[in-house]
Design a protein around this motif. Structure first.
Motif, PDB file in Angstrom:
ATOM      1  N   ARG A 143      -5.738   7.208 -10.286  1.00 29.82           N
ATOM      2  CA  ARG A 143      -5.399   8.070  -8.341  1.00 29.82           C
ATOM      3  C   ARG A 143      -5.358   9.482  -8.651  1.00 29.82           C
ATOM      4  N   ALA A 144      -3.693   9.918  -9.098  1.00 26.93           N
ATOM      5  CA  ALA A 144      -2.970  10.912  -9.499  1.00 26.93           C
ATOM      6  C   ALA A 144      -4.229  12.160  -9.785  1.00 26.93           C
ATOM      7  N   GLU A 158       0.261   1.252 -13.404  1.00 29.56           N
ATOM      8  CA  GLU A 158       0.497   2.167 -13.272  1.00 29.56           C
ATOM      9  C   GLU A 158      -1.197   2.806 -13.994  1.00 29.56           C
ATOM     10  N   TRP A 203      -8.532  -1.020  -3.335  1.00 29.29           N
ATOM     11  CA  TRP A 203      -7.861  -0.350  -2.614  1.00 29.29           C
ATOM     12  C   TRP A 203      -8.796   0.025  -2.275  1.00 29.29           C
ATOM     13  N   ARG A 255       3.425   1.774  -0.838  1.00 31.68           N
ATOM     14  CA  ARG A 255       4.380   2.003  -2.696  1.00 31.68           C
ATOM     15  C   ARG A 255       3.775   2.314  -3.619  1.00 31.68           C
ATOM     16  N   ALA A 256       1.971   2.303  -3.408  1.00 29.41           N
ATOM     17  CA  ALA A 256       0.776   2.682  -4.581  1.00 29.41           C
ATOM     18  C   ALA A 256       1.190   3.956  -4.165  1.00 29.41           C
ATOM     19  N   ASP A 257       0.230   4.300  -2.074  1.00 27.73           N
ATOM     20  CA  ASP A 257       0.413   5.527  -2.236  1.00 27.73           C
ATOM     21  C   ASP A 257       1.249   6.747  -2.926  1.00 27.73           C
ATOM     22  N   ARG A 258       2.877   6.156  -2.439  1.00 24.69           N
ATOM     23  CA  ARG A 258       3.374   7.174  -2.289  1.00 24.69           C
ATOM     24  C   ARG A 258       4.056   7.689  -3.917  1.00 24.69           C
ATOM     25  N   HIS A 259       4.222   6.649  -5.011  1.00 28.03           N
ATOM     26  CA  HIS A 259       4.074   6.230  -7.020  1.00 28.03           C
ATOM     27  C   HIS A 259       3.341   6.918  -6.960  1.00 28.03           C
ATOM     28  N   SER A 260       1.414   6.665  -6.945  1.00 28.65           N
ATOM     29  CA  SER A 260       0.350   7.756  -7.338  1.00 28.65           C
ATOM     30  C   SER A 260       0.578   9.016  -6.847  1.00 28.65           C
ATOM     31  N   LEU A 317      -2.624   3.972 -10.717  1.00 23.86           N
ATOM     32  CA  LEU A 317      -1.850   5.175  -9.715  1.00 23.86           C
ATOM     33  C   LEU A 317      -1.993   6.298 -10.280  1.00 23.86           C
ATOM     34  N   ASP A 323       0.752  -0.701   0.094  1.00 17.72           N
ATOM     35  CA  ASP A 323       0.287  -0.853  -0.003  1.00 17.72           C
ATOM     36  C   ASP A 323       0.975   1.453  -0.344  1.00 17.72           C
TER      37      ASP A 323
END
Length: 240
Positions: free
Chosen positions: A77-78, A71, A210, A38-43, A74, A36
């Protein structure tokens, strides 16, 4: 806990979860978990680069012409966190009458409108550069500011345009809550969504998982011989 927007739901899921990964992706002959954090930070890094490098903000439309791979959530969500609108497109017809400011996809694959000021491709290094830019911009202060802005996006904001139909954050939440009622979250459950599954029903299941903090979603093409025992395959209408 009730949430008014998809942003609020996904922020909740990023903070409150109990699973070894929110997404699963094929790596060689195995499924690898994407945690979680990593997905949060990359987004968030994608969002920071979109906002500060490509000037994407509330009211902008961002086109996405790509398979349902890691991708995708991510990026979408961004987009939503910035108050912008996602525009999934499968052919040039999906771009008619729209004015996207950024296009995620391969150059030359579609007739890209003049409104597009940046094309982010996965084959020419531009997506990697976007991620690198986001990494440089990623500070605790900027991440906190992004989360605060994401929470403030109103329910009536347009989240996506799918095949000409506009859907607000409130509309998405109605669909997500209905899905969760029909398929209550269960720790250890993994939904399997293939690369062609960019329809709304599939993405409803994706973001419901998610946000619930328990469900995992396996995305993208499978490696040859990769085992999927125990995975739940969704039908085209989002059912099991």
């Amino acid at each position: 806990m009730s949430h008014d927007t998809v942003n609020q739901l996904l922020l909740h899921g990023a903070q409150h979860h109990d699973r070894d990964g929110v997404f699963m992706q094929a790596e060689g002959d195995r499924w690898a978990a994407v945690p979680d954090w990593r997905a949060d930070r990359h987004s968030i890094r994608i969002a920071l680069a979109l906002r500060e490098r490509l000037d994407v903000g509330p009211g902008d439309v961002v086109a996405m012409s790509m398979p349902l791979r890691l991708e995708w959530p991510l990026i979408e969500r961004a987009i939503w966190g910035l108050g912008a609108t996602s525009l999934p497109v499968r052919d040039s017809g999906g771009l008619v009458g729209t004015a996207p400011s950024v296009f995620f996809g391969e150059r030359g694959a579609l007739d890209i409108p003049d409104s597009v000021r940046a094309v982010v491709s996965f084959s020419d290094g531009s997506f990697e550069k976007l991620m690198d830019d986001g990494g440089v911009l990623d500070t605790p202060e900027r991440a906190t500011h992004f989360r605060a802005l994401a929470k403030e996006v109103p329910p009536e904001a347009i989240a996506s345009i799918d095949e000409g139909r506009e859907s607000t954050h409130a509309t998405w939440m109605v669909s997500i809550e209905r899905f969760q009622e029909q398929h209550p979250p269960e720790k250890g459950r993994t939904y399997r969504l293939g690369p062609e599954r960019t329809d709304v029903a599939s993405r409803v299941a994706l973001y419901a998982g998610w946000g619930d903090g328990l469900t995992r979603t396996a995305l993208g093409p499978e490696a040859t011989g990769l085992h999927t025992e125990g995975f739940v395959t969704l039908s085209q209408d989002g059912g099991v």
